[in-house]
Design a protein around this motif. Structure first.
Motif, PDB file in Angstrom:
ATOM      1  N   GLY A  77      -5.383  -0.941   3.069  1.00  0.00           N
ATOM      2  CA  GLY A  77      -6.616  -0.159   3.177  1.00  0.00           C
ATOM      3  C   GLY A  77      -7.728  -0.716   2.314  1.00  0.00           C
ATOM      4  O   GLY A  77      -8.887  -0.743   2.725  1.00  0.00           O
ATOM      5  N   ALA A  78      -7.373  -1.196   1.104  1.00  0.00           N
ATOM      6  CA  ALA A  78      -8.382  -1.769   0.205  1.00  0.00           C
ATOM      7  C   ALA A  78      -8.965  -3.047   0.805  1.00  0.00           C
ATOM      8  O   ALA A  78     -10.175  -3.274   0.739  1.00  0.00           O
ATOM      9  CB  ALA A  78      -7.773  -2.050  -1.164  1.00  0.00           C
ATOM     10  N   MET A  79      -8.111  -3.876   1.392  1.00  0.00           N
ATOM     11  CA  MET A  79      -8.599  -5.114   2.018  1.00  0.00           C
ATOM     12  C   MET A  79      -9.523  -4.793   3.194  1.00  0.00           C
ATOM     13  O   MET A  79     -10.572  -5.418   3.359  1.00  0.00           O
ATOM     14  CB  MET A  79      -7.420  -5.961   2.489  1.00  0.00           C
ATOM     15  N   ALA A  80      -9.146  -3.808   3.988  1.00  0.00           N
ATOM     16  CA  ALA A  80      -9.978  -3.413   5.125  1.00  0.00           C
ATOM     17  C   ALA A  80     -11.313  -2.857   4.650  1.00  0.00           C
ATOM     18  O   ALA A  80     -12.362  -3.133   5.238  1.00  0.00           O
ATOM     19  CB  ALA A  80      -9.242  -2.380   5.974  1.00  0.00           C
ATOM     20  N   THR A  81     -11.281  -2.098   3.560  1.00  0.00           N
ATOM     21  CA  THR A  81     -12.504  -1.542   2.989  1.00  0.00           C
ATOM     22  C   THR A  81     -13.451  -2.659   2.568  1.00  0.00           C
ATOM     23  O   THR A  81     -14.646  -2.617   2.869  1.00  0.00           O
ATOM     24  CB  THR A  81     -12.162  -0.647   1.778  1.00  0.00           C
ATOM     25  N   LEU A  82     -12.931  -3.675   1.883  1.00  0.00           N
ATOM     26  CA  LEU A  82     -13.765  -4.810   1.474  1.00  0.00           C
ATOM     27  C   LEU A  82     -14.327  -5.546   2.686  1.00  0.00           C
ATOM     28  O   LEU A  82     -15.496  -5.936   2.697  1.00  0.00           O
ATOM     29  CB  LEU A  82     -12.961  -5.784   0.609  1.00  0.00           C
ATOM     30  N   GLN A  83     -13.508  -5.736   3.707  1.00  0.00           N
ATOM     31  CA  GLN A  83     -13.974  -6.450   4.897  1.00  0.00           C
ATOM     32  C   GLN A  83     -15.049  -5.668   5.647  1.00  0.00           C
ATOM     33  O   GLN A  83     -15.875  -6.257   6.332  1.00  0.00           O
ATOM     34  CB  GLN A  83     -12.802  -6.793   5.804  1.00  0.00           C
ATOM     35  N   ARG A  84     -15.052  -4.342   5.493  1.00  0.00           N
ATOM     36  CA  ARG A  84     -16.107  -3.510   6.099  1.00  0.00           C
ATOM     37  C   ARG A  84     -17.382  -3.544   5.263  1.00  0.00           C
ATOM     38  O   ARG A  84     -18.385  -2.949   5.620  1.00  0.00           O
ATOM     39  CB  ARG A  84     -15.641  -2.058   6.222  1.00  0.00           C
ATOM     40  N   GLY A  85     -17.325  -4.206   4.103  1.00  0.00           N
ATOM     41  CA  GLY A  85     -18.501  -4.302   3.241  1.00  0.00           C
ATOM     42  C   GLY A  85     -18.606  -3.191   2.219  1.00  0.00           C
ATOM     43  O   GLY A  85     -19.674  -2.968   1.651  1.00  0.00           O
ATOM     44  N   GLU A  86     -17.506  -2.484   1.966  1.00  0.00           N
ATOM     45  CA  GLU A  86     -17.509  -1.382   1.018  1.00  0.00           C
ATOM     46  C   GLU A  86     -16.668  -1.747  -0.202  1.00  0.00           C
ATOM     47  O   GLU A  86     -15.735  -2.531  -0.103  1.00  0.00           O
ATOM     48  CB  GLU A  86     -16.923  -0.130   1.676  1.00  0.00           C
ATOM     49  N   PRO A  87     -16.962  -1.160  -1.367  1.00  0.00           N
ATOM     50  CA  PRO A  87     -16.174  -1.445  -2.580  1.00  0.00           C
ATOM     51  C   PRO A  87     -14.836  -0.708  -2.563  1.00  0.00           C
ATOM     52  O   PRO A  87     -14.664   0.286  -1.846  1.00  0.00           O
ATOM     53  CB  PRO A  87     -17.067  -0.933  -3.704  1.00  0.00           C
ATOM     54  N   CYS A  88     -13.899  -1.189  -3.365  1.00  0.00           N
ATOM     55  CA  CYS A  88     -12.615  -0.511  -3.539  1.00  0.00           C
ATOM     56  C   CYS A  88     -12.223  -0.597  -5.000  1.00  0.00           C
ATOM     57  O   CYS A  88     -12.803  -1.371  -5.760  1.00  0.00           O
ATOM     58  CB  CYS A  88     -11.536  -1.119  -2.648  1.00  0.00           C
ATOM     59  N   GLY A  89     -11.234   0.187  -5.404  1.00  0.00           N
ATOM     60  CA  GLY A  89     -10.844   0.168  -6.800  1.00  0.00           C
ATOM     61  C   GLY A  89      -9.489   0.793  -7.049  1.00  0.00           C
ATOM     62  O   GLY A  89      -8.841   1.317  -6.143  1.00  0.00           O
ATOM     63  N   LEU A  90      -9.086   0.728  -8.294  1.00  0.00           N
ATOM     64  CA  LEU A  90      -7.803   1.230  -8.757  1.00  0.00           C
ATOM     65  C   LEU A  90      -8.004   1.691 -10.194  1.00  0.00           C
ATOM     66  O   LEU A  90      -8.716   1.030 -10.959  1.00  0.00           O
ATOM     67  CB  LEU A  90      -6.758   0.103  -8.710  1.00  0.00           C
ATOM     68  N   ALA A  91      -7.411   2.820 -10.564  1.00  0.00           N
ATOM     69  CA  ALA A  91      -7.509   3.315 -11.941  1.00  0.00           C
ATOM     70  C   ALA A  91      -6.143   3.818 -12.382  1.00  0.00           C
ATOM     71  O   ALA A  91      -5.427   4.452 -11.601  1.00  0.00           O
ATOM     72  CB  ALA A  91      -8.538   4.429 -12.042  1.00  0.00           C
ATOM     73  N   LEU A  92      -5.773   3.507 -13.622  1.00  0.00           N
ATOM     74  CA  LEU A  92      -4.485   3.928 -14.167  1.00  0.00           C
ATOM     75  C   LEU A  92      -4.638   4.407 -15.604  1.00  0.00           C
ATOM     76  O   LEU A  92      -5.403   3.831 -16.381  1.00  0.00           O
ATOM     77  CB  LEU A  92      -3.488   2.764 -14.166  1.00  0.00           C
ATOM     78  N   ASP A  93      -3.856   5.429 -15.939  1.00  0.00           N
ATOM     79  CA  ASP A  93      -3.713   5.872 -17.318  1.00  0.00           C
ATOM     80  C   ASP A  93      -2.542   5.075 -17.879  1.00  0.00           C
ATOM     81  O   ASP A  93      -1.409   5.234 -17.438  1.00  0.00           O
ATOM     82  CB  ASP A  93      -3.419   7.372 -17.344  1.00  0.00           C
ATOM     83  N   CYS A  94      -2.803   4.171 -18.802  1.00  0.00           N
ATOM     84  CA  CYS A  94      -1.779   3.273 -19.353  1.00  0.00           C
ATOM     85  C   CYS A  94      -1.533   3.623 -20.816  1.00  0.00           C
ATOM     86  O   CYS A  94      -2.231   3.129 -21.700  1.00  0.00           O
ATOM     87  CB  CYS A  94      -2.209   1.819 -19.221  1.00  0.00           C
ATOM     88  N   ALA A  95      -0.559   4.483 -21.056  1.00  0.00           N
ATOM     89  CA  ALA A  95      -0.206   4.901 -22.416  1.00  0.00           C
ATOM     90  C   ALA A  95      -1.419   5.434 -23.172  1.00  0.00           C
ATOM     91  O   ALA A  95      -1.629   5.129 -24.335  1.00  0.00           O
ATOM     92  CB  ALA A  95       0.442   3.756 -23.173  1.00  0.00           C
ATOM     93  N   GLY A  96      -2.227   6.215 -22.477  1.00  0.00           N
ATOM     94  CA  GLY A  96      -3.408   6.794 -23.103  1.00  0.00           C
ATOM     95  C   GLY A  96      -4.682   6.012 -22.850  1.00  0.00           C
ATOM     96  O   GLY A  96      -5.760   6.581 -22.831  1.00  0.00           O
ATOM     97  N   ALA A  97      -4.576   4.710 -22.672  1.00  0.00           N
ATOM     98  CA  ALA A  97      -5.768   3.907 -22.341  1.00  0.00           C
ATOM     99  C   ALA A  97      -6.074   4.099 -20.854  1.00  0.00           C
ATOM    100  O   ALA A  97      -5.171   4.253 -20.032  1.00  0.00           O
ATOM    101  CB  ALA A  97      -5.525   2.439 -22.638  1.00  0.00           C
TER     102      ALA A  97
END
Length: 141
Positions: A77-97
């Motif tokens: 889905g992220a690759m398809a989003t980029l190919q459509r010209g839209e941004p994509c992202g990912l966010a994680l809580d990593c031990a508090g950071a």
């Protein structure tokens, strides 16, 4: 300038960034790294690979939780989003950071004839693209 002349001056690509905050509530950025990529597949894979490197230093329980977040069906889905010209992202809580990765389509100005943003040069062909040094999440202070 004609659109044909302008098209020889720019090349499409993807701007990838990693933002790190000390905590989910932090209002100040702790670190930032960016890379230019030429392919949406590589941009999305880069985010996933870097996220896996970041969570490798977590405790077993935190690693399992983070892998669960990464395991969701989102890369296609992220690759398809980029190919459509839209941004994509990912966010994680990593031990508090709090770590965020993003990729967005951009047009790069060609500075050197034949240069393609994100392509490895002749001396760096053996090194994979990375966001930089691995992160070691620090406990909140």
């Amino acid at each position: 300038m004609t659109s044909e002349a302008a098209s020889t001056l720019v090349t499409p690509g993807y701007w990838c960034e990693r933002f790190v905050y000390r905590s989910v509530q932090a209002d100040r950025l702790d670190s930032w790294t960016a890379l230019a990529m030429h392919c949406p597949v590589r941009a999305v894979r880069l985010m996933g690979t870097d996220a896996r490197r970041v969570i490798a230093g977590l405790t077993e329980e935190e690693r399992r939780r983070a892998h669960g977040e990464l395991g969701r069906p989102g890369q296609v889905g992220a690759m398809a989003t980029l190919q459509r010209g839209e941004p994509c992202g990912l966010a994680l809580d990593c031990a508090g950071a709090w770590v965020e990765w993003s990729a967005r389509p951009v047009l790069f100005l060609r500075l050197v004839e034949g240069a393609v943003p994100g392509a490895t040069g002749p001396r760096r062909a053996h090194r994979p693209a990375r966001f930089g040094v691995p992160l070691a999440p620090q406990p909140p202070q």
